[in-house]
Design a protein around this motif. Structure first.
Motif, short mmCIF file in Angstrom:
data_model
loop_
_atom_site.label_atom_id
_atom_site.label_comp_id
_atom_site.label_asym_id
_atom_site.label_seq_id
_atom_site.Cartn_x
_atom_site.Cartn_y
_atom_site.Cartn_z
N PRO A 142 2.49 4.38 -0.33
CA PRO A 142 1.07 4.51 0.02
C PRO A 142 0.12 3.84 -0.98
CG PRO A 142 2.19 6.58 0.44
CD PRO A 142 3.19 5.68 -0.25
N SER A 143 0.45 3.92 -2.26
CA SER A 143 -0.45 3.35 -3.27
C SER A 143 -0.50 1.83 -3.22
CB SER A 143 0.03 3.75 -4.67
OG SER A 143 1.23 3.04 -4.97
N ARG A 144 0.62 1.22 -2.81
CA ARG A 144 0.77 -0.24 -2.79
C ARG A 144 0.48 -0.85 -4.17
NH1 ARG A 144 0.15 -1.22 2.97
NH2 ARG A 144 1.22 0.62 3.77
N TYR A 145 0.73 -0.12 -5.24
CA TYR A 145 0.55 -0.72 -6.56
C TYR A 145 1.45 -1.93 -6.69
CZ TYR A 145 -1.70 3.62 -8.03
OH TYR A 145 -2.53 4.69 -8.15
N GLY A 146 0.88 -3.03 -7.15
CA GLY A 146 1.68 -4.23 -7.40
C GLY A 146 2.28 -4.86 -6.16
N MET A 147 1.87 -4.39 -4.97
CA MET A 147 2.44 -4.91 -3.72
C MET A 147 2.14 -6.40 -3.61
SD MET A 147 3.93 -3.79 -1.00
CE MET A 147 4.83 -5.15 -0.37
N ASN A 148 3.16 -7.15 -3.26
CA ASN A 148 3.02 -8.59 -3.37
C ASN A 148 4.03 -9.27 -2.45
OD1 ASN A 148 3.72 -11.15 -4.43
ND2 ASN A 148 3.09 -10.53 -6.48
N ARG A 187 -0.61 -2.04 -11.95
CA ARG A 187 -1.19 -1.15 -10.95
C ARG A 187 -2.67 -1.40 -10.72
NH1 ARG A 187 2.19 4.40 -11.16
NH2 ARG A 187 4.13 3.53 -11.88
N THR A 188 -3.26 -2.37 -11.42
CA THR A 188 -4.70 -2.65 -11.33
C THR A 188 -5.53 -1.40 -11.61
OG1 THR A 188 -3.99 -3.96 -9.41
CG2 THR A 188 -6.30 -4.11 -10.02
N SER A 197 -1.75 8.76 -7.09
CA SER A 197 -1.62 7.80 -6.00
C SER A 197 -1.65 8.52 -4.65
CB SER A 197 -0.40 6.90 -6.17
OG SER A 197 0.75 7.62 -6.43
#
Ligand code: FMN
Lengths: 441, 228
Positions: A142-148, A187-188, A197
């Motif tokens: 759900p957080s999509r931290y660093g999603m790329n 994680r910006t 998160s």
């Protein structure tokens, strides 16, 4: 002096010393207790099951000679490139952030040596873990931290995390002590803040949307990668059916004993089901859809031994995942570090303040000095050894039950030791033909 | 100009053709006809090309875009340009929920309205909406700029991190930890830069109000318990 006999001081079973200490802690701080690990209370578990073995009515295989396969193929439903594991044990998703760089590297080394996969976590993919893991599963959380999308394409499989057994319905948590500059950048987020998160995915809500989300991920990766859907054990029959309906190649089911990096203790101990009770409903859903073994089922939550692995497979899983046990194999909670644990006000084996980032074993920390204590090569070797033992043990049991592949283990090989376990796992109580409990779904 | 007709060929064929383009391709202009609200149109692109979609797009159009310039001459469904990395996506009509969700970079321009959760968990993307946005927009927004010419729905910026929110119209209500702040020089510069990139320089930054994080929820604290 008064000679009247007196009763011994007696603690209440309800208000036991642990409970009293928690009331005092709560009164002093005003905030719930946060910790790592899974449910610590005693729960119905695989220990409550036994294999019946073979004798006259069933024929065993020779322990050391006859072949007993352990390979698993994951993602055969839709993916152009399914994943082939040599052993039915995978390493569960644990984030860089929750774990140190050397710990992630060690997980990759150990898993790769044994021909199995590791999984990223709530914090994105690091170059180190991609480099050291031959098979890497990339989590979409759900957080999509660093999603790329580049990492998505670099992954061998994609795991959409809906929930975890330790906290079905809860989001992640990483407290400020562990938000180092590198973790913050991935994680910006600002450094040093307490990060909460999300518990819901930002761009889809129900199963109809999830189906379209999966379609998008497949389109982005040209239908190559297996797509897993991970759920905490909550309503396993319906959740499995909905994951399958949404197009999952693999369902990952995590019970309440499953570890977490940091969650409220009240959540860990009081929400979700023990994995023992969740496997049969999930398998039933797959069977009813005609997809058992076609959509693979990975289960986790308190897997410790080859017996646990064999029991999970016999109940219908295709593979298991381990988190906590893998961290112990790396060197977590080791009595050799007792002095360090004592300084943290705890003791080896009970240390669970992983969110504070002061792990003397260098595993659940972002402190460079502590992290440097973990030798990733030696720790990776220990993990490989441990995975090897889990596999040998599961094979030992499978051969004793006359099975030439661990996937041939079946519920008929098992009985339950307690009425509770019999009802939860849908197995006869040992010595009887009684399966307690009503119709299941 | 390459033409692609989604009435004749599936979305899979379009995406496969787009993914096969090398970064230095000279097939830089594409036109997609008859999108018919199909999902996952032009997702996962990684080439500096321009695509015009002539009609309405379904869910996740332009998802995870890198480098490409995508224009939808119509409306867009849920999660348009979700997790965009770079490049730009422009919607001539309205957008559904979660527009620009978790975007890490690039520019999303919505010429109409955007529904609920616009810019949810945004992580560096710039979003400009010429109309209104729905409730729970910029929820847990981490970085980037959200610029709204019209009004914002309820609970704007709930649990906001460091994203900047600029709204010209009314805000129905602010979410937990989101406050109106004075626009500092660097905020104004950021707003100007976004407007310039979006080609919308005819509007004055001073017409906008600026919202950001009060940063009171950055650390767990007993006195904030009621807001968690
Ligand atoms: C330190 C730690 C971090 C974890 N981080 C994640 C995560 O980022 N994403 C996730 O889906 N599960 C996470 N989990 C849960 C594991 O993936 C897995 O479900 C669980 O550990 C399995 O149970 P076990 O620990 O009893 O083996 C984490 C677990 C631990 C112990």
């Amino acid at each position: 002096m008064d000679q009247t006999p007196r009763t011994l001081p007696r603690f209440s079973a309800t208000f036991d010393p642990g409970t009293l200490s928690e009331i005092r802690r709560a009164a002093a701080t005003g905030i719930y207790d946060i910790r790592g690990g899974g449910a610590k209370r005693k729960l119905p578990h695989f220990d409550d099951l036994l294999f019946v073995g073979a004798s006259i009515s069933r024929y065993p295989l020779e322990g050391y000679r006859e072949k007993c396969g352990t390979d698993v193929l994951l993602g055969t439903r839709f993916a152009k490139k399914p994943i082939a594991l040599k052993i039915p044990v995978t390493i569960a998703g644990m984030s860089f952030g929750a774990l140190s760089g050397p710990a992630k590297e060690a997980l990759g080394r150990g898993a790769t040596a044994m021909g199995t996969s590791t999984t990223t976590g709530d914090g994105g993919m690091t170059a180190e873990e991609r480099g050291h893991s031959n098979l890497l599963v990339y989590q979409v959380l759900p957080s999509r931290y660093g999603m790329n999308p580049d990492d998505l394409r670099k992954a061998d499989a994609i795991e959409i995390v809906i929930g975890q057994g330790a906290k079905p319905g809860g989001g992640g948590m990483l407290l400020g002590q562990k938000i180092s500059p590198r973790v913050a950048a991935m994680r910006t987020l600002p450094e040093g803040i307490d990060q909460r998160s999300a518990c819901r995915h930002p761009d889809w809500t129900g199963p109809d949307d999830l189906e379209i989300k999966i379609e998008e991920l497949r389109e982005i990766t040209d239908w190559e990668k297996p797509i897993y859907v991970k759920v905490g054990a909550s309503r396993p029959y319906y959740d499995t059916a909905l994951a399958v309906k949404s197009g999952a190649d693999v369902v990952v089911l995590d019970g309440m004993q499953g570890g977490t990096a940091a969650t409220q203790d009240v959540f860990i101990e009081h929400v979700g089901l023990p994995i023992l009770s969740a496997i049969r409903p999930a398998v039933k859903a797959l069977q009813e859809l005609g997809l058992h073994r076609k959509v693979q089922l990975i289960v986790s939550g308190g897997i410790r031994s080859g017996a646990d692995v064999a029991k999970a497979l016999a109940l219908g899983a295709d593979a298991v995942a381990i988190g906590t046990a893998a961290l112990v194999a790396l060197g977590g909670n080791d009595p050799a570090l007792e002095d360090d644990y004592a300084k943290l006000g705890t003791t080896a084996g009970a240390y669970d303040d992983w969110h504070e980032g002061r792990d003397p074993a260098g595993i659940t920390t972002q402190d460079p000095l502590l992290a440097a204590r973990l030798d990733p090569v030696a720790a990776g070797r220990r993990l490989a050894n441990y995975l090897s033992v889990l596999t040998l043990e599961a094979q030992t049991i499978a051969r004793a039950c006359g099975k030439s592949h661990v996937h041939n283990l079946e519920p008929e090989d098992l009985v339950a030791l307690t009425v509770e376990a019999a009802a939860m796992a849908g197995l006869p109580l040992a010595g009887t033909d009684w399966i307690p409990g009503g119709a299941r779904y | 100009m390459r033409e692609f007709d989604l009435a004749a060929e599936p979305v899979r064929a379009l995406n496969a053709a787009l993914h096969a383009l090398p970064p230095d391709t000279n097939e830089t202009h594409w036109r997609v006809a008859n999108p018919q609200g199909k999902h996952a149109i032009a997702v996962g692109l990684d080439a500096p090309i321009e695509i015009q979609i002539d009609g309405h797009a379904g869910y996740y159009c332009g998802g995870m875009n890198k480098s490409a310039t995508i224009t939808v001459a119509g409306n867009a469904g849920v999660g348009v340009a979700e997790n965009m990395m770079s490049g730009s996506v422009r919607i001539k009509g309205d957008a559904s929920q979660s527009a620009g969700a978790t975007g890490q970079g690039g520019l999303l321009v919505i010429e109409g309205n955007a529904s609920a959760r616009c810019g949810i968990s945004m992580k560096g993307i710039d979003i400009v909406v010429k109309g209104n946005i729905g409730p729970m927009s910029a929820f847990m927004a981490q970085a980037g700029n959200l610029v709204v010419f019209g009004d914002a729905g309820e609970a704007l910026g709930d649990s906001l991190y460091e994203a900047r929110l600029f709204v010209r119209g009314k805000v129905a209500s602010l979410g937990a930890d989101c406050i109106e702040k004075p626009m500092a020089a660097e905020d104004r510069a950021a707003l100007n830069a976004v407007l310039t990139r979006a080609g919308l320089e005819d509007v004055a930054p001073d017409e906008f109000k600026f919202y950001g994080s009060a940063r009171t929820l950055y650390h767990f604290h007993v006195d904030n318990a009621g807001r968690y």
